[in-house]
Motif scaffolding. Structure first.
Motif, PDB file in Angstrom:
ATOM      1  N   MET A  97       0.635  -0.514  -0.823  1.00  0.00           N
ATOM      2  CA  MET A  97       0.017   0.183  -0.715  1.00  0.00           C
ATOM      3  C   MET A  97       0.690   0.976   0.183  1.00  0.00           C
ATOM      4  O   MET A  97       1.530   1.669   0.830  1.00  0.00           O
ATOM      5  CB  MET A  97      -0.697  -0.145   1.112  1.00  0.00           C
ATOM      6  N   ILE A  98       1.074   2.548  -1.098  1.00  0.00           N
ATOM      7  CA  ILE A  98       1.319   3.797  -1.011  1.00  0.00           C
ATOM      8  C   ILE A  98       0.516   4.256  -0.685  1.00  0.00           C
ATOM      9  O   ILE A  98      -0.542   4.876  -1.265  1.00  0.00           O
ATOM     10  CB  ILE A  98       1.854   4.370  -1.585  1.00  0.00           C
ATOM     11  N   VAL A  99       0.198   4.922   0.342  1.00  0.00           N
ATOM     12  CA  VAL A  99      -0.091   6.354   0.804  1.00  0.00           C
ATOM     13  C   VAL A  99       0.728   8.056   0.668  1.00  0.00           C
ATOM     14  O   VAL A  99       1.751   8.045   0.430  1.00  0.00           O
ATOM     15  CB  VAL A  99      -0.257   6.510   2.231  1.00  0.00           C
ATOM     16  N   ALA A 100       0.191   8.434  -0.420  1.00  0.00           N
ATOM     17  CA  ALA A 100       0.797   9.905  -0.666  1.00  0.00           C
ATOM     18  C   ALA A 100       0.194  10.867   0.319  1.00  0.00           C
ATOM     19  O   ALA A 100      -1.295  11.405   0.171  1.00  0.00           O
ATOM     20  CB  ALA A 100       0.955  10.015  -2.288  1.00  0.00           C
ATOM     21  N   ILE A 101       1.187  11.806   0.762  1.00  0.00           N
ATOM     22  CA  ILE A 101       0.126  13.146   1.471  1.00  0.00           C
ATOM     23  C   ILE A 101       0.892  14.657   0.947  1.00  0.00           C
ATOM     24  O   ILE A 101       2.126  14.655   0.762  1.00  0.00           O
ATOM     25  CB  ILE A 101       0.454  12.987   2.325  1.00  0.00           C
ATOM     26  N   ASP A 102       0.546  15.403   0.070  1.00  0.00           N
ATOM     27  CA  ASP A 102       1.107  16.267  -0.157  1.00  0.00           C
ATOM     28  C   ASP A 102       0.600  17.695   1.014  1.00  0.00           C
ATOM     29  O   ASP A 102      -0.868  17.761   1.058  1.00  0.00           O
ATOM     30  CB  ASP A 102       0.963  16.909  -1.772  1.00  0.00           C
ATOM     31  N   GLY A 103       1.447  18.938   0.294  1.00  0.00           N
ATOM     32  CA  GLY A 103       0.335  19.858   1.136  1.00  0.00           C
ATOM     33  C   GLY A 103       1.592  21.166   1.261  1.00  0.00           C
ATOM     34  O   GLY A 103       2.988  20.454   0.769  1.00  0.00           O
ATOM     35  N   GLY A 104       0.988  22.386   1.566  1.00  0.00           N
ATOM     36  CA  GLY A 104       1.942  23.517   1.977  1.00  0.00           C
ATOM     37  C   GLY A 104       2.528  23.298   3.104  1.00  0.00           C
ATOM     38  O   GLY A 104       2.455  21.676   4.213  1.00  0.00           O
TER      39      GLY A 104
END
Ligand code: DC
Length: 217
Positions: free
Chosen positions: A1-8
């Motif tokens: 399982m791959i979880v991507a988290i992006d944000g400032g």
């Protein structure tokens, strides 16, 4: 399982990524720390973001490796783990300028994708990777893609509470406006406003999405 988290900057990525890594036994990659470590090394070698040649020369002297500590995938540069200097005001001020250089980003591309193999090869159920371009560039096919955001004033407050001087709005402006892999919400990602939520609340929300219990608009 791959979880991507992006944000400032200071949107809550690291705290929630850590919480998810514990909850689901995922290897945690904080790619901001990789850009910070490279920036500290660039400064150490006297490279300047104004001179791409100086950056290219410095990159030639750099070998990257990963050390897994607990659930954290830490970067090693020429055999050394970077220390607290990667959170210094100098690195805070320079990192977005170095991160805008395509050659520097390219030097981290395969390294970051390789973290999925590191996770597979270890005792982990998968990978949670946080940054600016994870869902858009590094793992566009990730099983789950999240985009965190929060009011700039609240984000500055979070950094001050951590004892850091960090112009989060200015970094976001630079990170969003660069040509290569800018900070942006990737289509289909789950967007969460973390301004008034605690870390536990954000992590619970994300965990519910992962467990298929909740859809966040
Ligand atoms: O997550 P952070 O604030 O520690 O990241 C530091 C800087 O690194 C950020 O301002 C831009 C850059 N960065 C990037 O360009 N791409 C990523 N995937 C992660 C960070």
């Amino acid at each position: 399982m791959i979880v991507a988290i992006d944000g400032g900057a200071a949107s809550g990525k690291s705290s929630t990524a850590r919480a998810l890594s514990e909850r689901f036994n995922l290897l945690h990659s904080d790619t901001g720390s990789y850009y910070r470590a490279l920036t500290a090394e660039m400064l150490r070698q006297g490279a300047s973001p104004e001179s791409v040649d100086s950056v290219k020369r410095a990159l030639e002297n750099i070998r990257l490796a990963t050390r897994v500590e607990g659930r954290s995938a830490r970067i090693e540069i020429n055999g050394h783990l970077p220390g607290e200097e990667i959170r210094s005001p100098e690195v805070n001020a320079a990192v977005s300028h170095f991160a805008a250089i395509p050659e520097l980003r390219a030097s981290l591309l395969a390294y970051q994708r390789g973290q999925a193999d590191t996770a597979r090869g270890g005792r982990f159920a998968g990978l949670v990777m946080e940054g600016r371009d994870i869902g858009s560039v590094i793992f566009p096919d990730a099983d789950f893609r999240f985009f965190l955001h929060a009011d700039p004033a609240e984000r500055e407050r979070r950094r001050l509470k951590q004892g850091q001087v960090d112009k989060v709005a200015e970094r976001d402006r630079l990170d969003s406006s660069r040509k290569t892999a800018p900070l942006s919400r990737s289509a289909g990602s789950v967007s969460i406003d973390t301004t008034t939520l605690t870390i536990a609340e954000v992590a619970d929300l994300m965990a519910s999405v992962i467990e298929g219990k909740a859809a966040v608009p």
